[in-house]
Scaffold this motif. Structure first.
Motif, PDB file in Angstrom:
ATOM      1  N   UNK A   1       0.820  -1.211   0.000  1.00 40.26           N
ATOM      2  CA  UNK A   1       0.000   0.000   0.000  1.00 40.26           C
ATOM      3  C   UNK A   1       0.858   1.267   0.000  1.00 40.26           C
ATOM      4  N   UNK A   2       2.093   1.152   0.486  1.00 43.32           N
ATOM      5  CA  UNK A   2       2.977   2.316   0.530  1.00 43.32           C
ATOM      6  C   UNK A   2       3.651   2.573  -0.815  1.00 43.32           C
ATOM      7  N   UNK A   3       3.910   1.508  -1.574  1.00 45.74           N
ATOM      8  CA  UNK A   3       4.689   1.668  -2.806  1.00 45.74           C
ATOM      9  C   UNK A   3       3.835   1.562  -4.068  1.00 45.74           C
ATOM     10  N   UNK A   4       2.593   1.089  -3.950  1.00 45.53           N
ATOM     11  CA  UNK A   4       1.689   0.993  -5.097  1.00 45.53           C
ATOM     12  C   UNK A   4       0.781   2.226  -5.146  1.00 45.53           C
ATOM     13  N   UNK A   5       0.449   2.643  -6.356  1.00 47.59           N
ATOM     14  CA  UNK A   5      -0.591   3.655  -6.513  1.00 47.59           C
ATOM     15  C   UNK A   5      -1.952   2.989  -6.334  1.00 47.59           C
ATOM     16  N   UNK A   6      -2.994   3.807  -6.253  1.00 48.58           N
ATOM     17  CA  UNK A   6      -4.347   3.277  -6.099  1.00 48.58           C
ATOM     18  C   UNK A   6      -4.722   2.402  -7.289  1.00 48.58           C
ATOM     19  N   UNK A   7      -4.361   2.857  -8.514  1.00 45.99           N
ATOM     20  CA  UNK A   7      -4.677   2.080  -9.714  1.00 45.99           C
ATOM     21  C   UNK A   7      -3.924   0.749  -9.719  1.00 45.99           C
ATOM     22  N   UNK A   8      -2.676   0.770  -9.297  1.00 47.40           N
ATOM     23  CA  UNK A   8      -1.880  -0.462  -9.248  1.00 47.40           C
ATOM     24  C   UNK A   8      -2.488  -1.460  -8.272  1.00 47.40           C
ATOM     25  N   UNK A   9      -2.951  -0.983  -7.138  1.00 43.22           N
ATOM     26  CA  UNK A   9      -3.572  -1.881  -6.158  1.00 43.22           C
ATOM     27  C   UNK A   9      -4.823  -2.532  -6.720  1.00 43.22           C
ATOM     28  N   UNK A  10      -5.641  -1.751  -7.424  1.00 36.85           N
ATOM     29  CA  UNK A  10      -6.863  -2.292  -8.018  1.00 36.85           C
ATOM     30  C   UNK A  10      -6.536  -3.351  -9.062  1.00 36.85           C
ATOM     31  N   UNK A  11      -5.557  -3.065  -9.882  1.00 36.52           N
ATOM     32  CA  UNK A  11      -5.155  -4.018 -10.918  1.00 36.52           C
ATOM     33  C   UNK A  11      -4.558  -5.281 -10.295  1.00 36.52           C
ATOM     34  N   UNK A  12      -3.806  -5.092  -9.221  1.00 36.39           N
ATOM     35  CA  UNK A  12      -3.215  -6.244  -8.545  1.00 36.39           C
ATOM     36  C   UNK A  12      -4.297  -7.169  -7.995  1.00 36.39           C
ATOM     37  N   UNK A  13      -5.326  -6.602  -7.395  1.00 41.80           N
ATOM     38  CA  UNK A  13      -6.427  -7.417  -6.867  1.00 41.80           C
ATOM     39  C   UNK A  13      -7.110  -8.182  -7.996  1.00 41.80           C
ATOM     40  N   UNK A  14      -7.238  -7.568  -9.147  1.00 46.09           N
ATOM     41  CA  UNK A  14      -7.819  -8.242 -10.303  1.00 46.09           C
ATOM     42  C   UNK A  14      -6.912  -9.372 -10.793  1.00 46.09           C
ATOM     43  N   UNK A  15      -5.598  -9.127 -10.787  1.00 46.51           N
ATOM     44  CA  UNK A  15      -4.639 -10.140 -11.242  1.00 46.51           C
ATOM     45  C   UNK A  15      -4.669 -11.377 -10.360  1.00 46.51           C
ATOM     46  N   UNK A  16      -4.923 -11.196  -9.073  1.00 44.43           N
ATOM     47  CA  UNK A  16      -4.950 -12.335  -8.151  1.00 44.43           C
ATOM     48  C   UNK A  16      -6.081 -13.302  -8.467  1.00 44.43           C
ATOM     49  N   UNK A  17      -7.078 -12.848  -9.251  1.00 44.84           N
ATOM     50  CA  UNK A  17      -8.217 -13.692  -9.587  1.00 44.84           C
ATOM     51  C   UNK A  17      -8.249 -14.052 -11.069  1.00 44.84           C
ATOM     52  N   UNK A  18      -7.222 -13.650 -11.797  1.00 44.30           N
ATOM     53  CA  UNK A  18      -7.170 -13.909 -13.239  1.00 44.30           C
ATOM     54  C   UNK A  18      -6.284 -15.110 -13.514  1.00 44.30           C
ATOM     55  N   UNK A  19      -6.904 -16.216 -13.945  1.00 49.58           N
ATOM     56  CA  UNK A  19      -6.158 -17.449 -14.202  1.00 49.58           C
ATOM     57  C   UNK A  19      -5.970 -17.718 -15.698  1.00 49.58           C
ATOM     58  N   UNK A  20      -6.642 -16.932 -16.545  1.00 47.29           N
ATOM     59  CA  UNK A  20      -6.609 -17.234 -17.970  1.00 47.29           C
ATOM     60  C   UNK A  20      -5.689 -16.324 -18.770  1.00 47.29           C
ATOM     61  N   UNK A  21      -5.410 -15.122 -18.262  1.00 48.55           N
ATOM     62  CA  UNK A  21      -4.517 -14.217 -18.984  1.00 48.55           C
ATOM     63  C   UNK A  21      -3.932 -13.200 -18.013  1.00 48.55           C
ATOM     64  N   UNK A  22      -2.770 -12.612 -18.360  1.00 53.35           N
ATOM     65  CA  UNK A  22      -2.137 -11.639 -17.476  1.00 53.35           C
ATOM     66  C   UNK A  22      -2.945 -10.350 -17.367  1.00 53.35           C
ATOM     67  N   UNK A  23      -2.792  -9.686 -16.232  1.00 52.80           N
ATOM     68  CA  UNK A  23      -3.377  -8.371 -15.990  1.00 52.80           C
ATOM     69  C   UNK A  23      -2.226  -7.367 -15.902  1.00 52.80           C
ATOM     70  N   UNK A  24      -2.338  -6.266 -16.644  1.00 54.06           N
ATOM     71  CA  UNK A  24      -1.295  -5.241 -16.630  1.00 54.06           C
ATOM     72  C   UNK A  24      -1.389  -4.437 -15.333  1.00 54.06           C
ATOM     73  N   UNK A  25      -0.280  -4.384 -14.589  1.00 53.83           N
ATOM     74  CA  UNK A  25      -0.225  -3.602 -13.353  1.00 53.83           C
ATOM     75  C   UNK A  25       0.297  -2.193 -13.650  1.00 53.83           C
ATOM     76  N   UNK A  26       1.340  -2.115 -14.453  1.00 53.07           N
ATOM     77  CA  UNK A  26       1.861  -0.839 -14.961  1.00 53.07           C
ATOM     78  C   UNK A  26       1.932  -0.968 -16.471  1.00 53.07           C
ATOM     79  N   UNK A  27       1.196  -0.128 -17.195  1.00 50.46           N
ATOM     80  CA  UNK A  27       1.154  -0.287 -18.647  1.00 50.46           C
ATOM     81  C   UNK A  27       2.273   0.504 -19.323  1.00 50.46           C
ATOM     82  N   UNK A  28       2.381   0.339 -20.633  1.00 51.19           N
ATOM     83  CA  UNK A  28       3.492   0.943 -21.366  1.00 51.19           C
ATOM     84  C   UNK A  28       3.428   2.465 -21.338  1.00 51.19           C
ATOM     85  N   UNK A  29       2.237   3.012 -21.457  1.00 52.58           N
ATOM     86  CA  UNK A  29       2.096   4.467 -21.440  1.00 52.58           C
ATOM     87  C   UNK A  29       2.568   5.033 -20.104  1.00 52.58           C
ATOM     88  N   UNK A  30       2.214   4.365 -19.016  1.00 51.09           N
ATOM     89  CA  UNK A  30       2.632   4.828 -17.690  1.00 51.09           C
ATOM     90  C   UNK A  30       4.139   4.710 -17.511  1.00 51.09           C
TER      91      UNK A  30
END
Length: 768
Positions: free
Chosen positions: A274-303
């Motif tokens: 929570x100290x080193x992740x942004x709010x958007x990164x935390x949300x994406x991380x929570x989504x990634x923990x439940x994604x078994x079929x494909x990767x979830x981007x935590x930090x995208x190329x534009x960022x």
């Protein structure tokens, strides 16, 4: 009843074949004795004697022990000056039965010190050409000064500890011996200059991009405890560059301070997300923990591109804890794109993770995390469920290196994003290989400094299987190929090496520093040997059970080669001493072929050769019991009228035997052979292997026979087998599916196939 008849024929052929040679070989004078030179003798000379630490079965013994080293570290990465600072407290637990007067610590970065002896280890002379980068680093530039600066070594009370540095090792002298079952804590403060890893293929360092940003892959970066065990006491091999690491398991508590705009991942579980992740990164991380079929981007190329425009002066500390790992590493950059995917592992979830700069795309976003996830599932199915919480693949130019939970991998598209199949397969393969190293040697913790093949060879073998599974799971990735084009593992791939100049080939059981061709020796040949063992010698069921037994016996422990060899036999009931000796302890090669074929028919009377052999023994035919006689087709007394006749038609003895010993129904069911062949195979190569043969008959049918390797146990040069059949033999092929790594196939066929000249082969290629 068919078996009885075949036994009768075989017995007669044996009598015929052995009478003459036995007579010819009768010595006229006594021969001197000799030692046991059999390729099938037991490996008593090569193996260490079993003891209470390591049992004869290959399992850890009742007194097996291993040391433990726990680390608390504070690390700071100086991005501006590409330097790293650290202070660490090591708690060393002496589980051995011995008291230790001193401790040995590894200082791997000293290989890159300005005065490193590693620069002087080779005496190869002047080559006819250099790469410009190699010439520049060797002759134009001052040596990089990257060795450790040890600021202090202190005990738990802050008092200095006497220490001596010997190249890449440091001895710490203890005021009083560390007694058995006791522990000691001490601290080391250090720093060193981080190298550019794109120069001289450093295993750890940074890559600088055109915009001035750097991507760091940092490993072997802290003083680490050497291994002390029952095999050699303190591990005392210096780090010269090729032999990798022997390390002790322990728990890590690590704080890493980097520029505030950096993205970082490392061995262990992040404690302050929570100290080193942004709010958007935390949300994406929570989504990634439940994604078994494909990767979830935590930090995208534009960022990542936006972050790369600035160079933060503020700092951020990432906090990690890792349990029961043998090493530690991390990667950090403001240019990193970050994606994750959950992988189901038993009743747990493991995160498959990738970090890469935009230079890795689109290839990395498409395939990296898929390859990580596939590797975890494939390797786990053959060993044990992956026990760590994550596995990270980090993109780094020209890199392929592994550490617990994290590894560096190459594979960079062109600047316009295009890439060749070679780049794609190279990237997928190196990710599989380096992630796979989590199993061997990060968990099954062999001594890489001594036995490079125990991690590289076993991992390359596992990689070969995982690659095939990757092709099955993602067929679109390998189209239009029908199978994944593995670089190593298939028997044919190792033939050029094994058939090469013997002066530049070393046994697999060689120290990595002492071999001429490390890739084939430590990676390719042992991987091929294990593949052949699985597919041809043992069979998948026996091999897979034994291999899994080895992995589970020695996970989180320190196995030796003997532990592996013994376990594979113990769990399969297959005596493999001949196999280990030939493939691992020698530079012998495989070469088997068809030497000679003789055709026999059942005859009414004995041949002249048989009569002569019996008379030379002082006997007469009339002295022997009734026999079924055979005559060779090439003999002068051969009667062509025997052709096409059943055996009982031409042998009164056989006919009477059948009448006396079989019922009418049994006689009707018998298929009497019309042809009996003696097929002689020779073995110019030194390695005994199963003799795999395809027989072709006049009616076009084929028969495959797999004679066990033990067929060579009494005659290592040649063997003769009997083939009794109703059909005429028209062809013989040894190793028809190229399963044994036979280095010369010109002798594998009868009738012998015409070998086309290099010129003719070239003409065919031109026409094609």
């Amino acid at each position: 009843m068919m078996t009885k008849i075949k036994f009768c024929f075989a017995s007669v052929v044996f009598l015929f074949a052995t009478l003459v040679p036995a007579q010819e070989q009768m010595p006229t004078e006594k021969q001197p004795g000799h030692t046991n030179q059999s390729k099938f003798k037991q490996l008593y000379e090569e193996f260490a004697t079993p003891n209470t630490y390591r049992s004869a079965s290959g399992a850890p013994g009742p007194d097996y022990y291993q040391q433990q080293a726990n680390y608390v570290m504070n690390i700071e990465l100086d991005d501006k000056n590409h330097k790293i600072y650290g202070d660490e407290t090591i708690t060393y637990i002496n589980n051995s039965p011995e008291d230790l007067a001193f401790l040995w610590v590894q200082l791997d970065q000293n290989i890159r010190a300005k005065d490193s002896k590693a620069r002087l280890k080779n005496g190869d002379g002047v080559p006819m050409a250099y790469r410009p980068s190699s010439f520049s680093s060797k002759f134009l530039n001052e040596p990089f000064d990257g060795g450790f600066v040890i600021e202090h070594v202190k005990d738990a009370n802050g008092k200095p500890l006497a220490h001596t540095i010997n190249f890449t090792m440091m001895r710490i002298d203890l005021p009083t011996p560390l007694k058995s079952k006791e522990q000691i804590s001490f601290s080391i403060k250090w720093n060193y200059n981080i190298p550019d890893h794109t120069v001289d293929r450093a295993r750890s360092g940074y890559e600088e991009f055109e915009d001035g940003n750097r991507a760091y892959v940092i490993a072997q970066f802290f003083p680490r405890m050497a291994v002390f065990n029952d095999v050699e006491g303190w591990q005392n091999h210096q780090f010269w560059g090729n032999g990798e690491f022997a390390l002790t398991f322990g728990d890590y508590d690590v704080n890493i301070t980097v520029p505030a705009d950096h993205i970082l991942d490392a061995t262990g579980v992040l404690q302050n997300r929570k100290e080193v992740f942004s709010k958007e990164m935390l949300q994406r991380y929570e989504k990634a923990k439940k994604s078994y079929d494909k990767p979830v981007i935590i930090v995208n190329q534009k960022e990542a591109e936006e972050a790369s425009k600035g160079f933060a002066t503020a700092k951020k500390t990432w906090k990690f804890k890792a349990k029961n790992v043998r090493d530690y590493a991390f990667a950090s950059s403001r240019r990193f794109i970050w994606d994750m995917q959950a992988v189901k592992m038993g009743n747990r979830d493991v995160m498959a993770v990738s970090l890469y700069p935009k230079e890795g795309n689109p290839l990395w976003e498409e395939y990296s995390t898929k390859a990580v996830a596939l590797t975890l599932k494939s390797y786990s199915s053959h060993t044990f469920d992956y026990p760590y919480p994550k596995a990270i693949s980090v993109h780094a130019k020209n890199q392929g290196m592994e550490y617990p939970m994290i590894c560096w991998n190459y594979g960079r598209p062109n600047k316009d994003g295009s890439y060749s199949d070679r780049v794609k397969y190279g990237m997928i393969s190196v990710i599989i290989h380096e992630v796979g190293h989590n199993f061997f040697p990060m968990i099954v913790n062999s001594d890489e400094r001594q036995w490079g093949w125990m991690d590289e060879g076993l991992d390359t073998f596992m990689q070969y299987m995982a690659e095939q599974e990757f092709g099955e799971e993602f067929p679109e990735a390998i189209a239009p190929n029908k199978a994944y084009p593995s670089r190593r593992g298939a028997p044919s791939k190792i033939v050029p090496y094994m058939s090469g100049d013997q002066s530049t080939i070393s046994p697999i059981m060689s120290n990595p520093e002492n071999v001429y061709q490390l890739g084939p020796n430590a990676y390719g040949k042992p991987a091929t040997a294990l593949n052949i063992l699985r597919e041809t010698v043992m069979g998948r069921e026996l091999f897979d059970h034994a291999f899994k037994t080895y992995a589970q016996r020695w996970m989180f422990k320190h196995p030796t080669p003997e532990d592996f060899f013994r376990t594979m036999e113990d769990a399969s009931a297959v005596d493999l001493d001949y196999f280990w000796r030939g493939w691992f302890y020698t530079t012998d090669y495989v070469d088997m072929g068809v030497k000679d074929i003789k055709k026999f028919y059942v005859s009414k009377k004995p041949s002249a050769k048989l009569k002569e052999a019996i008379e030379q023994r002082g006997q007469k035919i009339s002295d022997l019991p009734p026999l079924v006689y055979l005559v060779e087709e090439d003999d002068a007394e051969f009667d062509s009228k025997l052709k096409g006749k059943s055996s009982s038609e031409t042998s009164k003895t056989l006919k009477e035997f059948m009448m006396d010993n079989m019922t009418a129904a049994e006689r009707a069911a018998v298929k009497e052979p019309k042809f009996i062949y003696q097929v002689t195979y020779d073995k110019p190569g030194g390695i005994p292997m199963p003799l795999i043969v395809e027989y072709t008959y006049a009616d076009g049918t084929r028969e495959n026979v797999r004679y066990p390797a033990e067929i060579w146990r009494k005659n290592d040069k040649e063997v003769s087998v009997v083939l009794a059949t109703q059909k005429e033999l028209t062809g013989v092929v040894v190793d028809p599916k190229a399963e044994t790594a036979d280095i010369d196939t010109s002798n594998n066929s009868w009738p012998k196939k015409e070998q086309k000249s290099d010129f003719d082969q070239m003409k065919e290629k031109v026409k094609g």
